[in-house]
Design a protein around this motif. Structure first.
Motif, PDB file in Angstrom:
ATOM      1  N   ARG A  21       0.833  -1.207   0.000  1.00 18.87           N
ATOM      2  CA  ARG A  21       0.000   0.000   0.000  1.00 18.87           C
ATOM      3  C   ARG A  21       0.869   1.257   0.000  1.00 18.87           C
ATOM      4  O   ARG A  21       0.619   2.199  -0.760  1.00 18.87           O
ATOM      5  CB  ARG A  21      -0.914  -0.024   1.233  1.00 18.87           C
ATOM      6  N   ALA A  22       1.894   1.262   0.849  1.00 22.99           N
ATOM      7  CA  ALA A  22       2.793   2.415   0.910  1.00 22.99           C
ATOM      8  C   ALA A  22       3.489   2.635  -0.423  1.00 22.99           C
ATOM      9  O   ALA A  22       3.699   3.776  -0.852  1.00 22.99           O
ATOM     10  CB  ALA A  22       3.815   2.221   2.032  1.00 22.99           C
ATOM     11  N   SER A  23       3.861   1.548  -1.100  1.00 21.22           N
ATOM     12  CA  SER A  23       4.510   1.654  -2.402  1.00 21.22           C
ATOM     13  C   SER A  23       3.579   2.296  -3.418  1.00 21.22           C
ATOM     14  O   SER A  23       3.973   3.191  -4.180  1.00 21.22           O
ATOM     15  CB  SER A  23       4.937   0.261  -2.885  1.00 21.22           C
ATOM     16  N   ALA A  24       2.337   1.838  -3.455  1.00 20.21           N
ATOM     17  CA  ALA A  24       1.365   2.373  -4.408  1.00 20.21           C
ATOM     18  C   ALA A  24       1.113   3.857  -4.160  1.00 20.21           C
ATOM     19  O   ALA A  24       1.044   4.660  -5.108  1.00 20.21           O
ATOM     20  CB  ALA A  24       0.064   1.581  -4.308  1.00 20.21           C
ATOM     21  N   LEU A  25       0.993   4.245  -2.903  1.00 23.28           N
ATOM     22  CA  LEU A  25       0.731   5.644  -2.574  1.00 23.28           C
ATOM     23  C   LEU A  25       1.902   6.539  -2.944  1.00 23.28           C
ATOM     24  O   LEU A  25       1.718   7.678  -3.389  1.00 23.28           O
ATOM     25  CB  LEU A  25       0.407   5.778  -1.082  1.00 23.28           C
ATOM     26  N   SER A  26       3.109   6.029  -2.777  1.00 24.95           N
ATOM     27  CA  SER A  26       4.287   6.817  -3.124  1.00 24.95           C
ATOM     28  C   SER A  26       4.374   7.045  -4.633  1.00 24.95           C
ATOM     29  O   SER A  26       4.701   8.147  -5.093  1.00 24.95           O
ATOM     30  CB  SER A  26       5.548   6.110  -2.618  1.00 24.95           C
ATOM     31  N   LEU A  27       4.068   6.027  -5.416  1.00 24.92           N
ATOM     32  CA  LEU A  27       4.047   6.182  -6.870  1.00 24.92           C
ATOM     33  C   LEU A  27       2.943   7.145  -7.293  1.00 24.92           C
ATOM     34  O   LEU A  27       3.130   7.958  -8.204  1.00 24.92           O
ATOM     35  CB  LEU A  27       3.857   4.821  -7.533  1.00 24.92           C
ATOM     36  N   LEU A  48      -8.084   3.053  -3.727  1.00 25.88           N
ATOM     37  CA  LEU A  48      -8.189   3.801  -4.972  1.00 25.88           C
ATOM     38  C   LEU A  48      -8.479   5.273  -4.706  1.00 25.88           C
ATOM     39  O   LEU A  48      -7.898   6.166  -5.351  1.00 25.88           O
ATOM     40  CB  LEU A  48      -9.289   3.208  -5.858  1.00 25.88           C
ATOM     41  N   ALA A  49      -9.348   5.540  -3.744  1.00 27.95           N
ATOM     42  CA  ALA A  49      -9.654   6.932  -3.390  1.00 27.95           C
ATOM     43  C   ALA A  49      -8.418   7.633  -2.844  1.00 27.95           C
ATOM     44  O   ALA A  49      -8.147   8.799  -3.168  1.00 27.95           O
ATOM     45  CB  ALA A  49     -10.786   6.972  -2.370  1.00 27.95           C
ATOM     46  N   GLU A  50      -7.640   6.925  -2.017  1.00 32.38           N
ATOM     47  CA  GLU A  50      -6.409   7.505  -1.472  1.00 32.38           C
ATOM     48  C   GLU A  50      -5.392   7.775  -2.575  1.00 32.38           C
ATOM     49  O   GLU A  50      -4.676   8.786  -2.542  1.00 32.38           O
ATOM     50  CB  GLU A  50      -5.798   6.568  -0.427  1.00 32.38           C
ATOM     51  N   LEU A  51      -5.297   6.872  -3.533  1.00 28.47           N
ATOM     52  CA  LEU A  51      -4.350   7.057  -4.630  1.00 28.47           C
ATOM     53  C   LEU A  51      -4.703   8.293  -5.451  1.00 28.47           C
ATOM     54  O   LEU A  51      -3.828   9.072  -5.834  1.00 28.47           O
ATOM     55  CB  LEU A  51      -4.343   5.815  -5.522  1.00 28.47           C
ATOM     56  N   LYS A  52      -5.987   8.474  -5.723  1.00 28.15           N
ATOM     57  CA  LYS A  52      -6.424   9.663  -6.462  1.00 28.15           C
ATOM     58  C   LYS A  52      -6.100  10.927  -5.682  1.00 28.15           C
ATOM     59  O   LYS A  52      -5.605  11.913  -6.230  1.00 28.15           O
ATOM     60  CB  LYS A  52      -7.926   9.575  -6.736  1.00 28.15           C
ATOM     61  N   GLU A  53      -6.391  10.886  -4.387  1.00 31.95           N
ATOM     62  CA  GLU A  53      -6.123  12.050  -3.541  1.00 31.95           C
ATOM     63  C   GLU A  53      -4.632  12.353  -3.473  1.00 31.95           C
ATOM     64  O   GLU A  53      -4.216  13.517  -3.400  1.00 31.95           O
ATOM     65  CB  GLU A  53      -6.680  11.808  -2.133  1.00 31.95           C
ATOM     66  N   ALA A  54      -3.810  11.301  -3.505  1.00 31.80           N
ATOM     67  CA  ALA A  54      -2.360  11.487  -3.434  1.00 31.80           C
ATOM     68  C   ALA A  54      -1.793  12.099  -4.695  1.00 31.80           C
ATOM     69  O   ALA A  54      -0.691  12.663  -4.674  1.00 31.80           O
ATOM     70  CB  ALA A  54      -1.680  10.151  -3.159  1.00 31.80           C
ATOM     71  N   GLY A  55      -2.526  11.964  -5.827  1.00 31.58           N
ATOM     72  CA  GLY A  55      -2.059  12.576  -7.061  1.00 31.58           C
ATOM     73  C   GLY A  55      -1.899  11.651  -8.241  1.00 31.58           C
ATOM     74  O   GLY A  55      -1.319  12.037  -9.264  1.00 31.58           O
ATOM     75  N   ALA A  56      -2.386  10.416  -8.143  1.00 30.11           N
ATOM     76  CA  ALA A  56      -2.258   9.470  -9.252  1.00 30.11           C
ATOM     77  C   ALA A  56      -2.946  10.009 -10.503  1.00 30.11           C
ATOM     78  O   ALA A  56      -4.041  10.570 -10.430  1.00 30.11           O
ATOM     79  CB  ALA A  56      -2.857   8.123  -8.869  1.00 30.11           C
ATOM     80  N   ALA A  57      -2.291   9.826 -11.646  1.00 33.42           N
ATOM     81  CA  ALA A  57      -2.884  10.268 -12.910  1.00 33.42           C
ATOM     82  C   ALA A  57      -4.067   9.403 -13.310  1.00 33.42           C
ATOM     83  O   ALA A  57      -4.972   9.853 -14.008  1.00 33.42           O
ATOM     84  CB  ALA A  57      -1.822  10.244 -14.007  1.00 33.42           C
ATOM     85  N   ASP A  58      -4.062   8.149 -12.888  1.00 32.04           N
ATOM     86  CA  ASP A  58      -5.153   7.217 -13.159  1.00 32.04           C
ATOM     87  C   ASP A  58      -4.993   6.060 -12.189  1.00 32.04           C
ATOM     88  O   ASP A  58      -3.886   5.794 -11.706  1.00 32.04           O
ATOM     89  CB  ASP A  58      -5.092   6.724 -14.600  1.00 32.04           C
TER      90      ASP A  58
END
Length: 262
Positions: A21-27, A48-58
């Motif tokens: 999870r930490a790896s995914a959020l960092s990316l 998925l919501a956290e990833l979007k909030e963190a700045g993921a392009a998709d």
């Protein structure tokens, strides 16, 4: 530092919690397009919501049971169909069971191979053609500090994950000339559910109270604390980046100084 990860397409396995999870959020924080794999897509909706909030392009969640070979390539195919390719693969797996050598039957060894080594073999077969097609790739296997220094009552992990390091080293030699870098990260005691399991195992196997069991895992750690998963994720992002274009075939310890060999 600009890592050059914006828009890069990543897949992280066993991503629902802990170091995955930490790896995914960092990316995600670097603007990558991040796919996360786990047994339950429903259970990863909050991620998925956290990833979007963190700045993921998709973002994308794909079903994958690392012990079920039939689920591996279809999950990779789904990621490629969604993102149009794949640049980064973070191969995280569940850790083998704890226990001293004489307590582990042959079936335990087979299970450890099926959980921690063979899924990475199969997934590497699935992801490498896409990286080769793009002329660029990063593969990062999550192992353990046990590949650097033997851990107590961890014969399965110490042994099987050394095979993962051998796999990574071989891949690094075969594919570096195509722009594909392959490395291992070797975490020590991080504050994760896996660490909680290991502490409880030490309590049960050795008859220790909690403080003594934690001391077993921290005794050789000069930092004198459990690691923050976010620090692990930061190293994943670095190794996955453009800046790591001349780093391959390494097994990097993130262990607060526990492994003291050069």
């Amino acid at each position: 530092m600009e890592l050059g990860l914006k828009g890069r397409r990543a897949l992280v396995t066993a991503a629902s919690r802990g170091l995955g999870r930490a790896s995914a959020l960092s990316l995600a924080a670097e603007g990558a397009r991040v796919a996360v794999a786990g047994r339950s897509v429903t259970a990863m909706q909050d991620l998925l919501a956290e990833l979007k909030e963190a700045g993921a392009a998709d973002v994308l969640a794909v079903p994958m049971d690392l012990t079920d070979r039939a689920t591996l390539k279809p999950a990779v195919d789904e990621v490629v169909a969604k993102f149009g390719g794949l640049d980064i693969f973070v191969g995280n797996t569940g850790g083998p069971a704890a226990g001293p050598f004489l307590s582990v039957p042959r079936e335990g060894w087979e299970q450890a191979l099926n959980e921690s080594l063979l899924p990475l073999v199969d997934l590497s077969h699935a992801v490498l053609p896409h990286m080769r097609a793009g002329g660029w790739g990063r593969i990062i296997f999550v192992t353990t500090v046990g590949v650097k220094v033997v851990q107590p009552n961890m014969v399965l992990s110490d042994s099987v994950r050394l095979a993962v390091v051998g796999l990574a080293k071989s891949l690094s030699i075969e594919f570096a000339h195509e722009g594909i870098m392959v490395n291992c990260l070797c975490p020590g005691p991080f504050a994760t559910d896996r660490m909680e399991y290991l502490v409880k195992s030490s309590m049960e196997i050795d008859g220790l109270d909690r403080a003594a069991a934690e001391a077993v895992w921290l005794a050789e750690v000069p930092a004198r604390k459990f690691g923050d998963p976010n620090d692990f994720g930061a190293m994943v992002a670095m190794l996955a980046s453009e800046r790591a274009g001349f780093i391959t075939g390494t097994a990097i310890a993130l262990d607060g100084g526990k492994s003291r060999a050069y």
